[in-house]
Design a protein around this motif. Structure first.
Motif, short mmCIF file in Angstrom:
data_model
loop_
_atom_site.label_atom_id
_atom_site.label_comp_id
_atom_site.label_asym_id
_atom_site.label_seq_id
_atom_site.Cartn_x
_atom_site.Cartn_y
_atom_site.Cartn_z
N ALA A 165 -6.63 10.94 -5.47
CA ALA A 165 -8.02 10.73 -5.91
C ALA A 165 -8.80 12.11 -5.93
O ALA A 165 -9.89 12.06 -6.57
N MET A 166 -8.35 13.03 -5.61
CA MET A 166 -8.98 14.36 -5.88
C MET A 166 -8.83 14.92 -7.25
O MET A 166 -9.61 15.82 -7.71
N ALA A 167 -7.62 14.57 -8.04
CA ALA A 167 -7.45 15.23 -9.42
C ALA A 167 -6.92 14.08 -10.36
O ALA A 167 -5.79 14.38 -10.89
N PRO A 168 -7.63 13.11 -10.59
CA PRO A 168 -7.19 12.24 -11.53
C PRO A 168 -7.51 12.72 -12.86
O PRO A 168 -8.57 13.55 -13.08
N LYS A 169 -6.83 12.05 -13.95
CA LYS A 169 -7.14 12.44 -15.21
C LYS A 169 -8.41 11.81 -15.74
O LYS A 169 -9.12 12.38 -16.65
N SER A 170 -8.74 10.89 -15.19
CA SER A 170 -10.06 10.04 -15.71
C SER A 170 -10.68 9.57 -14.51
O SER A 170 -10.12 9.16 -13.45
N VAL A 197 -8.17 0.86 -9.82
CA VAL A 197 -7.40 1.61 -8.95
C VAL A 197 -7.76 1.44 -7.34
O VAL A 197 -8.82 0.98 -7.18
N ALA A 198 -7.03 1.73 -6.40
CA ALA A 198 -6.99 1.54 -5.11
C ALA A 198 -6.77 2.71 -4.42
O ALA A 198 -5.89 3.29 -4.46
N ILE A 199 -7.79 3.02 -3.35
CA ILE A 199 -7.47 4.18 -2.57
C ILE A 199 -7.28 3.94 -1.16
O ILE A 199 -7.75 3.22 -0.49
N VAL A 200 -5.95 4.51 -0.68
CA VAL A 200 -5.69 4.21 0.79
C VAL A 200 -6.23 5.31 1.61
O VAL A 200 -5.82 6.38 1.55
N ALA A 201 -7.03 4.77 2.57
CA ALA A 201 -7.81 5.48 3.52
C ALA A 201 -7.46 4.96 4.77
O ALA A 201 -8.79 4.64 5.55
N VAL A 202 -6.35 4.61 5.60
CA VAL A 202 -6.18 3.91 6.60
C VAL A 202 -5.79 4.70 7.67
O VAL A 202 -4.90 4.33 8.70
N GLY A 203 -6.02 6.12 7.69
CA GLY A 203 -5.78 6.94 8.83
C GLY A 203 -4.70 7.80 8.38
O GLY A 203 -4.06 7.82 7.10
N ILE A 204 -3.86 8.54 9.51
CA ILE A 204 -3.00 9.58 9.05
C ILE A 204 -1.84 9.56 10.14
O ILE A 204 -1.95 8.82 10.93
N GLU A 212 -1.10 -5.94 -5.08
CA GLU A 212 -0.12 -6.03 -6.29
C GLU A 212 -0.54 -5.14 -7.63
O GLU A 212 -1.85 -4.77 -7.65
N LYS A 213 0.36 -4.91 -8.39
CA LYS A 213 -0.01 -4.09 -9.62
C LYS A 213 0.48 -5.06 -10.67
O LYS A 213 1.64 -4.96 -11.29
N PRO A 214 -0.61 -5.62 -11.35
CA PRO A 214 -0.13 -6.57 -12.45
C PRO A 214 0.26 -5.92 -13.52
O PRO A 214 -0.02 -4.67 -13.94
N LYS A 215 1.20 -6.65 -14.36
CA LYS A 215 1.41 -5.84 -15.71
C LYS A 215 0.36 -5.73 -16.59
O LYS A 215 0.50 -4.59 -17.48
N LEU A 234 0.91 -1.06 -0.07
CA LEU A 234 0.18 0.00 0.17
C LEU A 234 0.76 1.33 -0.05
O LEU A 234 0.95 2.13 1.04
N GLU A 235 1.56 1.42 -1.14
CA GLU A 235 2.48 2.61 -1.22
C GLU A 235 1.81 3.43 -2.42
O GLU A 235 2.22 2.83 -3.74
N PRO A 236 1.30 4.67 -2.22
CA PRO A 236 0.87 5.24 -3.54
C PRO A 236 1.90 5.52 -4.42
O PRO A 236 2.89 5.81 -4.30
N ASP A 237 1.24 5.52 -5.78
CA ASP A 237 2.30 5.73 -6.87
C ASP A 237 1.70 6.79 -7.90
O ASP A 237 2.29 7.08 -8.93
N GLY A 238 0.69 7.65 -7.56
CA GLY A 238 0.07 8.30 -8.26
C GLY A 238 -0.56 7.95 -9.64
O GLY A 238 -1.27 8.57 -10.48
N ASP A 239 -0.51 6.48 -9.89
CA ASP A 239 -1.09 5.91 -11.10
C ASP A 239 -2.21 4.79 -10.63
O ASP A 239 -3.43 5.28 -10.84
N ARG A 240 -1.76 3.98 -9.99
CA ARG A 240 -3.07 3.13 -9.58
C ARG A 240 -3.37 2.90 -8.22
O ARG A 240 -4.23 2.18 -7.68
N ILE A 241 -2.49 3.25 -7.26
CA ILE A 241 -2.71 3.34 -5.72
C ILE A 241 -2.65 4.87 -5.38
O ILE A 241 -1.49 5.45 -5.47
#
Length: 469
Positions: free
Chosen positions: A171-176, A270-277, A246-249, A158-165
């Motif tokens: 989550a506020m400003a994706p391209k689509s 896409v996965a959104i991580v919302a497990v606290g701060i 996981e992020k499949p090829k 669960l490490e954000p990559d700006g693409d799929r996680i």
């Protein structure tokens, strides 16, 4: 030569900038340091722009129910780029508003990253300026209002990559708009994004480690909310532990969970991580000064003091509840204490709101919380399905629940789910602040027809006097 101030505030979110304004009102020479954008996460990437998104989602979703109001609409669609653009415009407007307020109150804004060093009567603040170079500020008092950021769990992927996680920021400003997504965590942030993307037609699954969604809310509200969300097409996995992401090829994400000894794999775009701060406490020199930190949050006393002379902390960096209005309240209390005034009650009731569809709002203790404390209570409930305004508006989902101390009649808590309850909860918060009992609430005249009448009826119900059921 160092620049000298009465108060130096690090961070310009709702805690920091409100504190700065109050300091200026009290005649204190004030500087505020911000490394990104005035208004902090809340105004730029949190509270405000998310509500712009949610309002759009709510409006779009209502189009499919307009026939209930005798209105016909054909071929409804949305422009996702336009949706994001509106949200960013709202954020920009408020950012400019904070800049205006800083100028109006003669508060010096220093753009850069702050680090604390030993000093007297308060730590020195060395700022690495955005424009280059450095500047050293000294002050009689320094207030940390550095906020917090999304928690991640790299160990399971669960490490954000700006693409799929994503975190809330991506989550506020994706391209689509993703056609499918998995939301990990069912607190207010997770549920709000789940609600927004579901309103736009996305297939949404929410994963929660605990046995129920919205775990900080009263259990009746949590149960009703899940049923309402499932009716809208959202799916839930509760009591489920995320084992691997996981992020499949081939694209998308694959989330493996375990529950009750059974494993399940879910897939989405896409996965959104919302497990606290986690609190923003790093790289500021806090440990060297002797500041106590507990689980990424600064330990403070009843006035925001850190134990280090002249150094205070407020808002998210100082611990829960992680709410903008709590940060503002703490900041005002802190600066009034510094100024030698009798500050407002730091332990005033703090309402919490979730701007999903339906909305959720609460203040004070839950029924389970009262039982754990051994408090004998009287409980009142009133459903919106028999409220005249709710029926006329087509918003009959949900209820109001009140909790009173059986011995004293004091209002201990209120829990609401339904249309616009985030606007209604303040009535109960005010009642609790004024230490109202059931007698004052029963004697209060509520206008008709309004959904707020349910607040009155829920109070009456707790004392066997409900009128419209």
């Amino acid at each position: 030569m160092a620049d000298s101030f009465d108060v130096i505030i690090i961070g310009s979110g709702p805690g920091g900038y409100v504190t700065a304004i109050r300091a200026s009102q009290l005649g204190l020479k004030t500087a505020i340091i911000e490394k990104e954008a005035l208004g902090g996460v809340c105004l730029n990437w949190g509270c405000i722009p998310t509500k712009a998104l949610l309002k759009t989602g709510e409006a779009y979703e209502q189009l499919s129910h307009l026939a209930d109001y005798g209105i016909k609409v054909e071929k409804a669609s949305f422009d996702f780029t336009g949706i994001i653009k509106r949200s960013r415009k709202v954020a920009a407007q408020l950012n400019a508003g904070v800049a205006f307020l800083m100028k109006k109150h003669k508060i010096e804004v220093v753009e850069g990253t702050a680090k604390l060093e030993k000093g007297s009567p308060a730590p020195k603040v060395v700022v690495a300026l955005k424009a280059g170079g450095a500047r050293t500020l000294t002050g009689k008092h320094v207030i940390l209002a550095t906020g917090a950021r999304a928690r991640t769990i790299p160990a399971v992927g669960l490490e954000p990559d700006g693409d799929r996680i994503w975190t809330y920021r991506e989550a506020m400003a994706p391209k689509s708009a993703p056609k499918s997504l998995i939301v990990i965590g069912s607190g207010a942030i997770g549920i709000e994004f789940a609600s927004f993307y579901r309103a736009l037609g996305g297939e949404v699954t929410v994963i929660e480690t605990l046995p129920r969604i919205l775990p900080v809310e009263d259990e009746e509200v949590s149960t009703t909310a899940r049923k309402a969300f499932e009716k809208r097409g959202m799916k839930f996995r509760v009591g489920a532990q995320v084992e691997k992401v996981e992020k499949p090829k081939t694209g998308g994400v694959r989330v493996t969970t375990s529950s009750g000894g059974k494993s399940e794999t879910l897939e989405a775009e896409v996965a959104i991580v919302a497990v606290g701060i986690v609190g923003n406490v790093e790289d500021m020199g806090l440990e060297a000064l002797g500041v106590k930190i507990n689980r990424t949050h600064v330990v403070t006393d009843d006035h925001g003091g850190t134990g280090v002379p002249g150094l205070y902390a407020i808002g998210d960096v100082a611990g829960p509840p992680w709410l903008a209005h709590k940060a503002s309240h703490e900041g005002v209390h802190c600066i009034e204490h510094i100024a030698g005034l009798a500050p407002s009650n730091l332990n005033a009731p703090i309402p919490g709101c979730t701007y999903s569809t339906p909305q959720i709002a609460s203040v004070g203790i839950t029924e389970a919380g009262a039982k754990e404390k051994g408090i004998a209570v009287k409980i009142g409930r009133f459903p919106f399905r028999v409220n005249g305004k709710a029926i006329a508006s087509g918003e009959t989902e949900g209820f109001v629940k009140t909790i009173f101390d059986e011995k004293t009649g004091a209002l201990l808590g209120a829990h609401l789910i339904g249309g616009e309850v985030t606007e209604m909860i303040q009535g109960f918060a005010l009642a609790m602040t004024l230490e109202a009992t059931e007698a004052e609430l029963i004697a209060t005249v509520f206008p008709h027809p309004t959904m707020s009448e349910a607040m009155h009826e829920a109070t009456l119900d707790a004392y066997g006097r409900v009128l419209h059921i």
